[in-house]
Every structure is written in structure tokens, then in C-alpha cells.
Write a protein that holds these residues in place. Structure first.
Motif, PDB file in Angstrom:
ATOM      1  N   ALA A  12       0.845  -1.204   0.000  1.00  0.00           N
ATOM      2  CA  ALA A  12       0.000   0.000   0.000  1.00  0.00           C
ATOM      3  C   ALA A  12       0.877   1.250   0.000  1.00  0.00           C
ATOM      4  N   TRP A  13       1.957   1.220   0.770  1.00  0.00           N
ATOM      5  CA  TRP A  13       2.872   2.380   0.810  1.00  0.00           C
ATOM      6  C   TRP A  13       3.442   2.653  -0.573  1.00  0.00           C
ATOM      7  N   GLU A  14       3.813   1.561  -1.225  1.00  0.00           N
ATOM      8  CA  GLU A  14       4.387   1.684  -2.572  1.00  0.00           C
ATOM      9  C   GLU A  14       3.398   2.435  -3.466  1.00  0.00           C
ATOM     10  N   ASP A  15       2.144   2.037  -3.377  1.00  0.00           N
ATOM     11  CA  ASP A  15       1.100   2.651  -4.213  1.00  0.00           C
ATOM     12  C   ASP A  15       0.936   4.140  -3.868  1.00  0.00           C
ATOM     13  N   VAL A  16       0.828   4.420  -2.571  1.00  0.00           N
ATOM     14  CA  VAL A  16       0.637   5.824  -2.154  1.00  0.00           C
ATOM     15  C   VAL A  16       1.840   6.660  -2.585  1.00  0.00           C
ATOM     16  N   SER A  17       3.028   6.108  -2.422  1.00  0.00           N
ATOM     17  CA  SER A  17       4.249   6.884  -2.711  1.00  0.00           C
ATOM     18  C   SER A  17       4.333   7.256  -4.193  1.00  0.00           C
ATOM     19  N   ARG A  18       3.567   6.548  -5.034  1.00  0.00           N
ATOM     20  CA  ARG A  18       3.592   6.852  -6.474  1.00  0.00           C
ATOM     21  C   ARG A  18       2.384   7.680  -6.916  1.00  0.00           C
ATOM     22  N   LYS A  19       1.376   7.735  -6.050  1.00  0.00           N
ATOM     23  CA  LYS A  19       0.132   8.370  -6.512  1.00  0.00           C
ATOM     24  C   LYS A  19      -0.349   9.513  -5.626  1.00  0.00           C
ATOM     25  N   LEU A  20       0.531  10.085  -4.831  1.00  0.00           N
ATOM     26  CA  LEU A  20       0.083  11.263  -4.061  1.00  0.00           C
ATOM     27  C   LEU A  20      -0.144  12.401  -5.055  1.00  0.00           C
ATOM     28  N   TYR A  21      -1.135  13.162  -4.779  1.00  0.00           N
ATOM     29  CA  TYR A  21      -1.546  14.219  -5.710  1.00  0.00           C
ATOM     30  C   TYR A  21      -0.652  15.460  -5.558  1.00  0.00           C
ATOM     31  N   VAL A  22      -0.115  15.925  -6.673  1.00  0.00           N
ATOM     32  CA  VAL A  22       0.626  17.194  -6.669  1.00  0.00           C
ATOM     33  C   VAL A  22      -0.096  18.151  -7.614  1.00  0.00           C
ATOM     34  N   PRO A  23      -0.744  19.174  -7.067  1.00  0.00           N
ATOM     35  CA  PRO A  23      -1.496  20.083  -7.926  1.00  0.00           C
ATOM     36  C   PRO A  23      -0.581  21.040  -8.719  1.00  0.00           C
ATOM     37  N   PHE A  24      -1.015  21.388  -9.887  1.00  0.00           N
ATOM     38  CA  PHE A  24      -0.318  22.380 -10.719  1.00  0.00           C
ATOM     39  C   PHE A  24      -1.336  23.424 -11.160  1.00  0.00           C
ATOM     40  N   HIS A  25      -0.886  24.641 -11.435  1.00  0.00           N
ATOM     41  CA  HIS A  25      -1.731  25.636 -12.094  1.00  0.00           C
ATOM     42  C   HIS A  25      -0.817  26.538 -12.904  1.00  0.00           C
ATOM     43  N   ALA A  26      -1.304  27.047 -13.972  1.00  0.00           N
ATOM     44  CA  ALA A  26      -0.556  27.981 -14.835  1.00  0.00           C
ATOM     45  C   ALA A  26       0.889  27.543 -15.057  1.00  0.00           C
ATOM     46  N   GLY A  27       1.081  26.241 -15.230  1.00  0.00           N
ATOM     47  CA  GLY A  27       2.421  25.740 -15.542  1.00  0.00           C
ATOM     48  C   GLY A  27       3.393  25.737 -14.366  1.00  0.00           C
ATOM     49  N   VAL A  28       2.861  25.941 -13.137  1.00  0.00           N
ATOM     50  CA  VAL A  28       3.744  25.863 -11.969  1.00  0.00           C
ATOM     51  C   VAL A  28       3.132  24.916 -10.926  1.00  0.00           C
ATOM     52  N   ILE A  29       3.984  24.432 -10.037  1.00  0.00           N
ATOM     53  CA  ILE A  29       3.474  23.573  -8.960  1.00  0.00           C
ATOM     54  C   ILE A  29       2.626  24.465  -8.046  1.00  0.00           C
ATOM     55  N   SER A  30       1.417  24.012  -7.714  1.00  0.00           N
ATOM     56  CA  SER A  30       0.566  24.819  -6.821  1.00  0.00           C
ATOM     57  C   SER A  30       0.959  24.545  -5.379  1.00  0.00           C
ATOM     58  N   GLN A  31       0.976  25.577  -4.608  1.00  0.00           N
ATOM     59  CA  GLN A  31       1.319  25.379  -3.196  1.00  0.00           C
ATOM     60  C   GLN A  31       0.329  24.411  -2.539  1.00  0.00           C
ATOM     61  N   PHE A  32      -0.922  24.524  -2.927  1.00  0.00           N
ATOM     62  CA  PHE A  32      -1.939  23.560  -2.468  1.00  0.00           C
ATOM     63  C   PHE A  32      -3.087  23.619  -3.462  1.00  0.00           C
ATOM     64  N   ALA A  33      -3.991  22.669  -3.391  1.00  0.00           N
ATOM     65  CA  ALA A  33      -5.114  22.653  -4.332  1.00  0.00           C
ATOM     66  C   ALA A  33      -5.924  23.929  -4.145  1.00  0.00           C
ATOM     67  N   GLY A  34      -6.163  24.646  -5.212  1.00  0.00           N
ATOM     68  CA  GLY A  34      -6.973  25.856  -5.125  1.00  0.00           C
ATOM     69  C   GLY A  34      -6.160  27.118  -4.934  1.00  0.00           C
ATOM     70  N   TYR A  35      -4.849  26.969  -4.753  1.00  0.00           N
ATOM     71  CA  TYR A  35      -4.012  28.162  -4.528  1.00  0.00           C
ATOM     72  C   TYR A  35      -4.147  29.134  -5.704  1.00  0.00           C
ATOM     73  N   GLY A  36      -4.184  28.573  -6.922  1.00  0.00           N
ATOM     74  CA  GLY A  36      -4.248  29.407  -8.133  1.00  0.00           C
ATOM     75  C   GLY A  36      -5.532  30.232  -8.219  1.00  0.00           C
ATOM     76  N   ASP A  37      -6.565  29.833  -7.454  1.00  0.00           N
ATOM     77  CA  ASP A  37      -7.834  30.583  -7.509  1.00  0.00           C
ATOM     78  C   ASP A  37      -7.838  31.770  -6.542  1.00  0.00           C
ATOM     79  N   LEU A  38      -6.833  31.863  -5.706  1.00  0.00           N
ATOM     80  CA  LEU A  38      -6.828  32.957  -4.730  1.00  0.00           C
ATOM     81  C   LEU A  38      -6.520  34.282  -5.430  1.00  0.00           C
ATOM     82  N   ALA A  39      -6.921  35.363  -4.786  1.00  0.00           N
ATOM     83  CA  ALA A  39      -6.726  36.695  -5.389  1.00  0.00           C
ATOM     84  C   ALA A  39      -5.239  37.058  -5.411  1.00  0.00           C
ATOM     85  N   GLU A  40      -4.902  37.928  -6.333  1.00  0.00           N
ATOM     86  CA  GLU A  40      -3.535  38.465  -6.353  1.00  0.00           C
ATOM     87  C   GLU A  40      -3.508  39.678  -5.418  1.00  0.00           C
ATOM     88  N   LEU A  41      -2.422  39.821  -4.690  1.00  0.00           N
ATOM     89  CA  LEU A  41      -2.292  40.970  -3.783  1.00  0.00           C
ATOM     90  C   LEU A  41      -1.582  42.100  -4.526  1.00  0.00           C
TER      91      LEU A  41
END
Ligand code: BGC
Length: 792
Positions: free
Chosen positions: A544-573
Motif C-alpha cells: 500500500a505504501w508503494e502505491d501511495v508513494s507513487r500516486k500522491l496528488y501534486v497540484p499544478f496551475h498555470a504551468g507551476v506547482i501549486s502550493q496547495f489545491a486551489g491556490y491558483g484561484d486565490l486573489a492576487e495581492l
């Protein structure tokens, strides 16, 4: 700074707290701030003394709630020493006229010298020179020598040299509303040879403390003692002559009931101070102990950077010295230098152990053992949260339970707010990462196969259990966490705290799972069976560990790694507008909250989060890790990711500039030096606005040392080889240092003009294999040197 001397000229009340922190002396067992001995705690001065790992828990009433906090206890003050011309006022920089004032911290010798010239209200002048040390050889001893010279008058001087048990923990203004009296049952007394003593205990942790002070004067004096509630002092009346110096030597001993091989702390302290050698002998043995430390750890870096690095090393060694190897303590985020963060242990060891591994591996091992002793507690915490494995606390203290405060004060708005940083479960991965790197650097297989394996496996188990499979994504998700950027702790408008799929958390969790699988595979057969039986681990769980270690979700947005899911939807400061309005916007969280807004709404980070991945993993390892997770992390994506977060980070933690400096240097980017400089200036210039006065930033200090050691050289201890992959940093183009590598003590490395020189000291150890990326692999035998040309 001149040579090895760190100096402050003049007396400046506004700077006093900062200077006290940076002039703290310590020996790993205990430390004392560089406060003036004639001053008690007030708004200017804060004479704190802390013993590593000495905590106490109290309950307070704040924001309409009862909250419990555990603090590193401010111990009785051993510094008090005051003086006056007979019938005059006791002199202090705030009452007397200060004609001269200089503080000099001698890094080579581990001493603090203070030169003051006072004039009292009747015009009588005193020249005062004080020298103090916290003994690096005998960690229970400290010394304060005071030389008093009357200038232009003769008469009588009164001196009082004592111990003060009336202290509280009041060094951090934000915590002032909290209960702060940690000591109770304070008793004082005298014993033979004019020794005064004080004993007390902490209120709930019941740690008993014993202190003894022996004061001698080298001139005929009338002596007695003065005793008042919680305080005792030896008092002298000394006849003085114009221009003649009188020397007052105060030697103290400190023990607590946490010490091994004692009967009771008071007896131990009185006995130790009685046996303590004279000042010259103490000074000599203290110097020798420091010389040995410097031989094992000093770096040779030219220029101002080198001077600051030496100061950083000095404070790292005063917090975590070879004596630490004998203690049950972790890495206190703010050293033993002040009360910020209550002496708690966070993930900051991630920035400290990789440096120590190559100089004082036994200290690293002790710090990891602190975590191992609290593994059971981490398993209880996970179980209480409905999980398997070990969930290490974000803030750890005495017994390893979660010590993160429930409420924190925003000094800007005056509001007490819920603190959700405890959701930073990534701290567990930092523990596992340190186990692995320690074992790689030292080859300590015994540790890896015992305590190390137990921690790594239980942490991996926690991650595998915390990860839930999402059918739609075809991926495992870890929900409800906070990442290293602790500004974001909830989605805008969400009912509860926590974010989903923090990239740093998930990628490091995948790494932990993969390494735990490696450990499980390579355990010696008997050990494998014993451990698996004991903790009920089986093949199915590993699959099971083997499976999880290969399939953990890494979100991306606009061609960059997202800090977390939905980060790209936050407002710009509007960063510029905020900079214009507030100037310093490092603590953007507090600014926005005080405006009734929230940093949760914006793409704005406190510190490196995604970019931490570039700090922890060399490019090839990071690429391989992403590949294991089914992503191609090409150079362009990483470059875009770095740019994205660099433009959206306020650097509200000293760790941030360090990580940015490191990542940019590794990527050969132009702005690297600016961040490195900021990391070097963090404490000496108090860049986080007043925080250094509450204790140094140990992670950033050690991190800058490691930046030279591993960041610039690309040094890795891997597969039994010492591998180098240096990157140029034009402003720091030549440097050298020694490391302890496996059985080799004092391997000398020097980088200059594209060449790496290695000298291996003579011994019976096998040769060291050295590999340069894209270059040669050579074997260097003990007693030999070699120079390698670096590619590019
Ligand atoms: C940082 C944390 C760090 C803590 C203790 C905080 O300001 O955000 O990453 O662990 O300080 O140093």
C-alpha cells in the motif's frame, strides 16, 4: 566585528535586548543572556538564564479562554553583581552617568567582556571591566570577574554578588498576559567559604534547581550576606584607593534534577562550586574546550560573510555543543537565547542537523534520539486523531505532546486569534529526512536499523494512513493540513481550518514512504522480523505504501506547482500598494488581519513552501521524486515555479531568505546573493523587527553555515561516496572548511578558482571516494591530498 571580536560601542537602551541576545553565552547545557549584572529585568534589560530541555507548564486566562502553555523556564538569575561608592547610589547604566560602555564578545575564547566607566551623583568615577564565561569544559560552571577601579578618589566601595530566584518568564511582550511565574519553593542560604546558594523547583514539571555562588575579593574587605525574599547575596565593604583595581570573582554552579549522577541538585551545585579551580585555571580550560570546538567546525570564508558565519557558528555551538550529546533535548528554534516560541522544538532541525552531521554526529544522534523517545507519544497523538503511525507535534517540548498555542496575539490589532499552525504535519517528514541524511553522512547503520527505522516506518505509516484515495483524480490526497508557509491555514470562507494537497507535504510524504520502503527492504533479517512482529507490519501494508508513494496528488496551475489545491484561484495581492503603505510587509498576515482582511484570500506566502523542495533535494533527486509521482519536472517548470513564488513571498520568517538564497544559488540565478546577504543579516540587523531580542534564529544561523558547506559545494554523502556538485556564487568564490566524515576526523576541503582541494588526515581508516559531478571520481587515502578541477 574585528577579527574574532564582536563588539558594541556605547550604551543604547533601545538596542539592549538585541545585544543581550547576540552576546548570550552558553555551553549546550545552559545559557545566559548578555545582560548587565547590575540590572534586573525591566523594559530595557532582560537577564535570562535557560537550561536546555527545562520546561514547565502553566495555565492562563486569555481572550476569554483557559489556555495551557509549556515554556522553557527562565531560571534564577546568577548574574547579579552591583556596586557603589559607600553611601552613594547603586550604579547602573540607567541611574549613573555612563562615560564609556563597550561590550566585546570574543568568539575564539567564548568570553564576554564589558568595559564601563560610571560617574555617580557625587562625581565619583569608577572604571569597571567585567569578564564572563559559561564554561565549555564543565557545563555546570560559570564565571563573572569584575575589576573595579576608583578614578580620582579613595574611600569605600560596597559590592553585592548574589542569586535571584524572583524571576519570571517575561522576556516576550506578546506573552505578558500569560501566567509567567514558573519557579516556586525558593529557598536561599549560605554555606562554607562565603558561598551563597539558592534552590527552587518548577511549579508543575517539578524540576528541582540548585545554584551556588562563591565570590572572592582580592583586597581586605568586610563581608556578610544579605537575604530577602527569594534572593541572597554576599555583601562586601572594600577599602579602595584611587587608581588601584579591586577584583571580585564570582564562580557559580548550576544543577537541575534532570542531571545524571547527582544526589540532589543543591548538594551538587555547592559541592561543584567548592571544588571549582581558580579563575586562571577555569579560563585556561574553557579556552582549550573552545579551541577544540573551533578545530572541529570552523569555516574559512573571507570577508564580512565569513565574520558573520563565525558568529552564527558560535551561537549554534553554544546551543548545541558536544554536551548536548548527553542530554534529552531537541533543537530549540530560538536557541537558549530568549523566550520566543517558549523554547519549543519545531521542524527547524531540518536546517541544523545536516550541518552538525559532518562535525558533531553524536550531537545529531542525540537530537534524533530526543525524537525517538517521543515516538510513542507521536503514535498516541496519531491514534487520538484517528490515524495509524506517528504524528509528530508541530511544536514539541518536554514529553512530545503538541505544544502549539491555541491562541496567538496579533500585536497590530490587539486580537487573540486561533492558531492553526499545529496542522503542519510535515514536521514528521523533517524528522524522517534527518534520520536518513544523518545515516548517509555517518554510515551509522546501527541507528538506521534500530531507532531510525522505527521512526521512519511509523512516520511513513502515518502518511499512508492520512492519504485518502480519490477515485475521480486517481490519486491519493492529504487533506486538512498547513504547509511551511503558515500564512495560509484555511480556504476563504471555509468553516474550518486546513488546506488540501499541500505540494510540499505530499512530495516529502512520498519521499518518506519511498525511503521507509528502502529501510524495510534492507533491514538485517532478524531485525526485520523482530520489528515487523512488534509493530504488526506486513507485506500488504508495504504494498500500500508503494502505491501511495507513487500516486500522491501534486497540484499544478498555470504551468507551476501549486502550493496547495486551489491556490491558483486565490486573489492576487497588490504588493506594491502594500509596500508603499506599510514599508515593511514581512508580517503581512498581521497587517491584513488588522485591516479585517485575511492573508488566506491571497496568493501571498510567509516563506518558502514549494521552494523548500529545491532546498531539500538536489535536482536529480527532485526530478526522480516527481517522476515516481508521474510528473516530468523539467528545468523550465521549476524555473517558472521559482519565479512565481519569489514574486509572492513576504519573507516573514528568517528561514525564507536562507532557502531562497540556497535555491537561487543552486539554479545559478542572479538574485541569489541578495537573499544570502539577507540570511546573513537576519539576526545581526534584526531584520524581523525586534524578534532577535527574544532569541536568535537558530535554523537560519545553522542554515547559512550549511549553505557554504552543502549548498554551494553540492556536497552529498551518497552511496558511501563524498559527491560534489559546486555552483558558483561570485561574491563567495573561495572558502574552506573541515568535516568529520565517517571515521575521518578533520577532512579539509578548500574551493578556489574552479578547483577543489581535499586533504585527508592520516589514520588507519579506508580511503575516501570523492566524486565530482560531470568530472572525475578519485580515491584519497589518509595522509594524502588531492586537487580536482571542477567542470564548467
Ligand atoms: C516559521 C517556522 C519556524 C518557526 C520557528 C516560524 O516563524 O514560520 O517555519 O519553524 O518560526 O523558527
Amino acid at each position: 566585528m574585528r577579527d574574532w571580536i564582536w563588539e558594541y560601542e556605547g550604551y543604547d537602551p533601545a538596542q539592549e535586548r538585541l545585544r543581550e541576545s547576540l552576546c548570550t553565552l552558553g555551553n549546550g547545557y545552559f545559557a545566559t543572556r548578555g545582560a548587565a549584572p547590575e540590572c534586573t529585568a525591566d523594559d530595557v534589560h532582560y537577564p535570562g538564564t535557560y537550561a536546555a530541555g527545562c520546561y514547565n507548564r502553566l495555565t492562563s486566562q486569555v481572550g476569554g479562554r483557559r489556555v495551557e502553555n509549556e515554556d522553557m523556564v527562565n531560571l534564577p538569575n546568577w548574574l547579579p553583581l552591583r556596586f557603589r561608592a559607600a553611601s552613594g547610589d547603586w550604579l547602573s547604566p540607567d541611574t549613573g552617568k555612563v562615560l564609556d560602555h563597550r561590550l566585546s564578545l570574543d568568539l575564539r575564547e567564548g568570553t564576554l567582556e564589558r568595559i564601563v566607566r560610571y560617574e555617580d551623583t557625587t562625581g565619583r568615577c569608577f572604571a569597571v571591566r567585567q569578564l564572563r564565561l559559561l564554561h565549555m569544559g564543565d557545563p555546570h560552571l560559570a564565571l563573572l570577574r569584575t575589576e573595579l577601579t576608583p578614578q580620582g578618589w579613595s574611600g569605600e566601595v560596597e559590592v553585592e554578588s548574589g542569586l535571584d530566584g524572583t524571576v519570571t518568564n517575561s522576556g516576550v511582550e506578546r506573552y505578558r498576559a500569560l501566567t509567567s511565574r514558573h519557579l516556586t519553593h525558593v529557598h536561599t542560604g549560605t554555606s562554607a567559604h562565603g558561598t551563597v546558594w539558592l534552590r527552587c523547583r518548577t511549579r508543575t514539571s517539578d524540576i528541582r534547581v540548585g545554584l551556588a555562588a562563591r565570590t572572592t575579593v582580592d583586597a581586605p574587605a568586610e563581608a556578610g550576606s544579605v537575604k530577602e525574599n527569594g534572593r541572597i547575596a554576599r555583601a562586601f565593604r572594600i577599602a579602595v584607593t584611587d587608581g588601584r583595581t579591586v577584583t571580585v570573582d564570582k564562580t557559580i554552579a548550576l544543577h537541575t534534577s534532570r542531571d545524571p549522577a547527582i544526589s540532589d541538585p543543591l548538594y551538587a551545585a555547592v559541592d561543584r562550586v567548592r571544588r571549582a579551580p581558580d579563575v586562571d585555571a577555569l579560563l585556561a580550560s574553557h579556552r582549550t574546550a573552545w579551541q577544540q570546538l573551533w578545530r572541529n567546525a570552523d569555516a574559512d570564508v573571507p570577508g564580512t560573510a565569513g565574520e558573520v558565519l563565525r558568529l552564527h557558528l558560535f551561537h549554534v555551538l553554544q546551543t548545541l555543543s558536544p554536551h548536548t550529546a548527553e542530554l534529552d533535548v531537541g533543537v530549540p528554534a530560538r536557541g537558549l537565547h530568549g523566550e520566543a516560541y517558549r523554547g519549543h522544538v519545531f521542524w527547524d532541525e531540518l536546517f541544523v542537523l545536516p550541518f552538525l552531521n559532518l562535525h558533531f554526529p553524536e550531537v545529531s544522534r542525540a537530537l534524533l534520539t530526543y525524537r525517538h523517545r517521543r515516538l510513542e507519544r507521536a503514535c498516541f497523538t496519531a491514534a487520538d486523531a484517528g490515524h495509524r503511525g506517528a504524528m509528530y507535534p508541530w511544536q514539541s517540548g518536554s514529553d512530545g505532546r503538541e505544544e502549539t498555542q491555541w491562541l496567538h496575539l496579533n500585536p497590530r490589532s490587539g486580537r487573540w486569534l486561533p492558531d492553526h499552525t499545529r496542522l503542519q504535519h510535515h514536521v514528521g517528514s523533517a524528522v524522517a529526512y534527518n534520520v536518513w541524511r544523518y545515516c548517509e553522512a555517518t554510515g551509522d547503520m546501527e541507528f538506521l536499523h534500530t531507532k531510525g527505522a522505527e521512526m521512519m516506518i511509523q512516520i511513513a505509516r502515518f502518511w499512508a494512513d492520512a492519504a485518502a484515495y480519490d477515485e475521480t483524480l486517481g490519486r491519493y490526497r492529504i487533506r486538512g493540513v498547513v504547509g511551511p508557509d503558515e500564512y495560509h491555514e484555511a480556504y476563504p470562507g471555509a468553516a474550518g481550518p486546513g488546506l488540501n494537497d499541500n505540494a510540499y507535504t505530499n512530495v516529502t510524504a512520498a519521499w518518506v514512504l519511498a525511503r521507509a520502503l528502502d529501510v524495510a527492504r534492507t533491514l538485517p533479517v532478524t531485525r526485520h522480523r523482530d520489528l515487523f512482529e512488534r509493530i504488526g507490519l506486513d507485506r500488504a501494508e508495504l504494498d500500500a505504501w508503494e502505491d501511495v508513494s507513487r500516486k500522491l496528488y501534486v497540484p499544478f496551475h498555470a504551468g507551476v506547482i501549486s502550493q496547495f489545491a486551489g491556490y491558483g484561484d486565490l486573489a492576487e495581492l497588490d504588493w506594491e500598494a502594500y509596500r508603499r503603505r506599510y514599508g515593511d510587509i514581512r508580517r503581512l498576515d498581521r497587517i491584513l488581519e488588522a485591516e479585517d482582511d485575511s492573508v488566506n484570500h491571497y496568493q501571498a506566502s510567509k516563506q518558502a513552501d514549494v521552494l523548500m523542495l529545491g532546498y531539500l533535494f538536489p535536482p536529480t533527486e527532485l526530478k526522480a521524486l516527481f517522476e515516481r509521482l508521474g510528473h516530468d519536472l523539467d528545468d523550465e517548470t521549476w524555473r517558472r515555479t521559482v519565479d512565481h513564488y519569489m514574486a509572492r513571498t513576504s519573507h516573514g520568517s528568517t528561514l525564507s531568505s536562507l532557502v531562497h538564497g540556497w535555491v537561487l544559488a543552486r539554479a545559478r540565478r542572479a538574485r541569489a546573493w541578495a537573499f544570502v546577504q539577507e540570511a546573513l543579516a537576519g539576526d545581526i540587523a534584526d531584520l524581523q523587527n525586534g524578534t532577535t531580542g527574544e532569541g536568535i534564529h537558530l535554523g537560519a544561523m545553522a542554515g547559512t553555515l550549511d549553505l557554504v558547506q552543502r549548498g554551494l559545494t553540492g556536497l552529498e554523502a551518497r552511496d558511501g561516496k563524498l559527491c560534489f556538485d559546486p555552483v558558483p556564487l561570485p561574491e563567495l568564490s573561495e572558502y574552506g572548511f573541515s568535516i568529520r566524515y565517517r571515521g575521518h576526523w578533520g577532512v579539509r576541503l578548500h574551493l578556489q578558482q574552479g578547483r577543489l582541494h581535499i586533504t585527508v588526515p592520516d589514520s588507519d581508516e579506508p580511503p575516501i571516494t570523492v566524486a565530482v559531478a560531470g568530472g572525475r571520481t578519485v580515491s584519497v587515502a589518509p595522509g594524502e591530498s588531492c586537487a580536482l578541477t571542477l567542470p564548467g
